[in-house]
Design a protein around this motif. Structure first.
Motif, PDB file in Angstrom:
ATOM      1  N   ASP A  20       0.907  -1.165  -0.042  1.00 31.42           N
ATOM      2  CA  ASP A  20      -0.068   0.025  -0.137  1.00 31.42           C
ATOM      3  C   ASP A  20       0.927   1.200  -0.048  1.00 31.42           C
ATOM      4  OD1 ASP A  20       0.979  -0.422   2.576  1.00 31.42           O
ATOM      5  OD2 ASP A  20      -1.170  -0.037   3.412  1.00 31.42           O
ATOM      6  N   TYR A  21       2.182   1.235   0.187  1.00 28.69           N
ATOM      7  CA  TYR A  21       3.157   2.208   0.174  1.00 28.69           C
ATOM      8  C   TYR A  21       3.095   2.855  -1.411  1.00 28.69           C
ATOM      9  CZ  TYR A  21       6.032  -1.503  -1.897  1.00 28.69           C
ATOM     10  OH  TYR A  21       6.300  -2.508  -2.747  1.00 28.69           O
ATOM     11  N   VAL A  22       2.524   2.221  -2.327  1.00 28.67           N
ATOM     12  CA  VAL A  22       2.613   2.767  -3.353  1.00 28.67           C
ATOM     13  C   VAL A  22       1.466   3.873  -3.788  1.00 28.67           C
ATOM     14  CG1 VAL A  22       1.334   2.261  -5.869  1.00 28.67           C
ATOM     15  CG2 VAL A  22       2.764   0.515  -4.700  1.00 28.67           C
ATOM     16  N   GLU A  41      -1.145  -2.418  -8.133  1.00 28.60           N
ATOM     17  CA  GLU A  41      -1.603  -0.937  -7.560  1.00 28.60           C
ATOM     18  C   GLU A  41      -0.958   0.274  -8.414  1.00 28.60           C
ATOM     19  OE1 GLU A  41      -0.527  -1.697  -3.168  1.00 28.60           O
ATOM     20  OE2 GLU A  41      -2.528  -2.383  -2.863  1.00 28.60           O
ATOM     21  N   VAL A  42       0.046  -0.083  -8.946  1.00 25.48           N
ATOM     22  CA  VAL A  42       0.718   0.888  -9.631  1.00 25.48           C
ATOM     23  C   VAL A  42      -0.040   1.085 -10.815  1.00 25.48           C
ATOM     24  CG1 VAL A  42       2.858   1.421 -11.223  1.00 25.48           C
ATOM     25  CG2 VAL A  42       3.115   0.750  -8.572  1.00 25.48           C
ATOM     26  N   GLN A  43      -0.464  -0.041 -11.472  1.00 27.89           N
ATOM     27  CA  GLN A  43      -1.457   0.008 -12.626  1.00 27.89           C
ATOM     28  C   GLN A  43      -2.627   1.069 -12.295  1.00 27.89           C
ATOM     29  OE1 GLN A  43      -0.300  -0.675 -15.949  1.00 27.89           O
ATOM     30  NE2 GLN A  43       1.580  -1.259 -14.424  1.00 27.89           N
ATOM     31  N   ALA A  44      -3.177   0.609 -11.112  1.00 36.81           N
ATOM     32  CA  ALA A  44      -4.505   1.541 -10.688  1.00 36.81           C
ATOM     33  C   ALA A  44      -4.061   2.846 -10.693  1.00 36.81           C
ATOM     34  CB  ALA A  44      -5.026   0.955  -9.561  1.00 36.81           C
ATOM     35  N   THR A  59       4.275 -10.292  -3.792  1.00 32.17           N
ATOM     36  CA  THR A  59       4.525  -8.728  -3.396  1.00 32.17           C
ATOM     37  C   THR A  59       4.827  -7.946  -4.779  1.00 32.17           C
ATOM     38  OG1 THR A  59       5.509  -9.425  -1.261  1.00 32.17           O
ATOM     39  CG2 THR A  59       6.309  -7.216  -2.433  1.00 32.17           C
ATOM     40  N   HIS A  60       5.822  -8.519  -5.763  1.00 34.11           N
ATOM     41  CA  HIS A  60       5.754  -7.765  -6.882  1.00 34.11           C
ATOM     42  C   HIS A  60       4.702  -7.495  -7.816  1.00 34.11           C
ATOM     43  CE1 HIS A  60      10.181  -7.340  -6.457  1.00 34.11           C
ATOM     44  NE2 HIS A  60      10.382  -8.609  -6.395  1.00 34.11           N
ATOM     45  N   LEU A  61       3.902  -8.809  -7.914  1.00 35.46           N
ATOM     46  CA  LEU A  61       2.696  -8.780  -8.424  1.00 35.46           C
ATOM     47  C   LEU A  61       1.698  -7.672  -7.901  1.00 35.46           C
ATOM     48  CD1 LEU A  61       2.174 -12.344  -9.424  1.00 35.46           C
ATOM     49  CD2 LEU A  61       2.794 -10.513 -11.153  1.00 35.46           C
ATOM     50  N   TRP A  62       1.554  -7.509  -6.687  1.00 34.75           N
ATOM     51  CA  TRP A  62       0.684  -6.958  -6.089  1.00 34.75           C
ATOM     52  C   TRP A  62       0.952  -5.389  -6.139  1.00 34.75           C
ATOM     53  CZ3 TRP A  62      -0.782  -8.551  -0.185  1.00 34.75           C
ATOM     54  CH2 TRP A  62      -2.016  -7.744   0.188  1.00 34.75           C
TER      55      TRP A  62
END
Length: 89
Positions: A11-13, A65-68, A58-61
């Motif tokens: 969620d740091y993203v 979130e970056v794509q969101a 973790t990388h996929l998650w």
């Protein structure tokens, strides 16, 4: 079932401190490196060995979130363009 405790919440993203590359920077990155900036590529895989399922998750998650964030940014651009078009009609 497989359990791997190497998963980290990403969620740091959504923090203002997170350096989100511009869409152009991201595009240039994957054209040059053949993988997304948030997911290690083949070279790292071959040099460091396989990744744990937790690290992959973790990388996929993080990537989702970056794509969101990119989708939200693009949506805001579309809304701005639609408003500008509506004003010129």
């Amino acid at each position: 079932a497989v359990y791997d405790d190497n998963s980290i919440l990403s969620d740091y993203v959504f923090s203002m401190d997170y350096k989100l590359p511009s869409i152009k920077e991201m595009t240039n990155f994957f054209k040059k490196h053949f993988h997304l900036p948030t997911i290690p590529g083949r070279k790292e895989w071959e040099e460091n060995g396989k990744f744990s399922l937790g690290k992959i998750a973790t990388h996929l998650w993080e990537t989702v979130e970056v794509q969101a964030r990119y989708i939200s940014e693009l949506d805001n651009r579309v809304i701005t363009l639609e408003k500008a078009l509506a004003q010129h009609r």
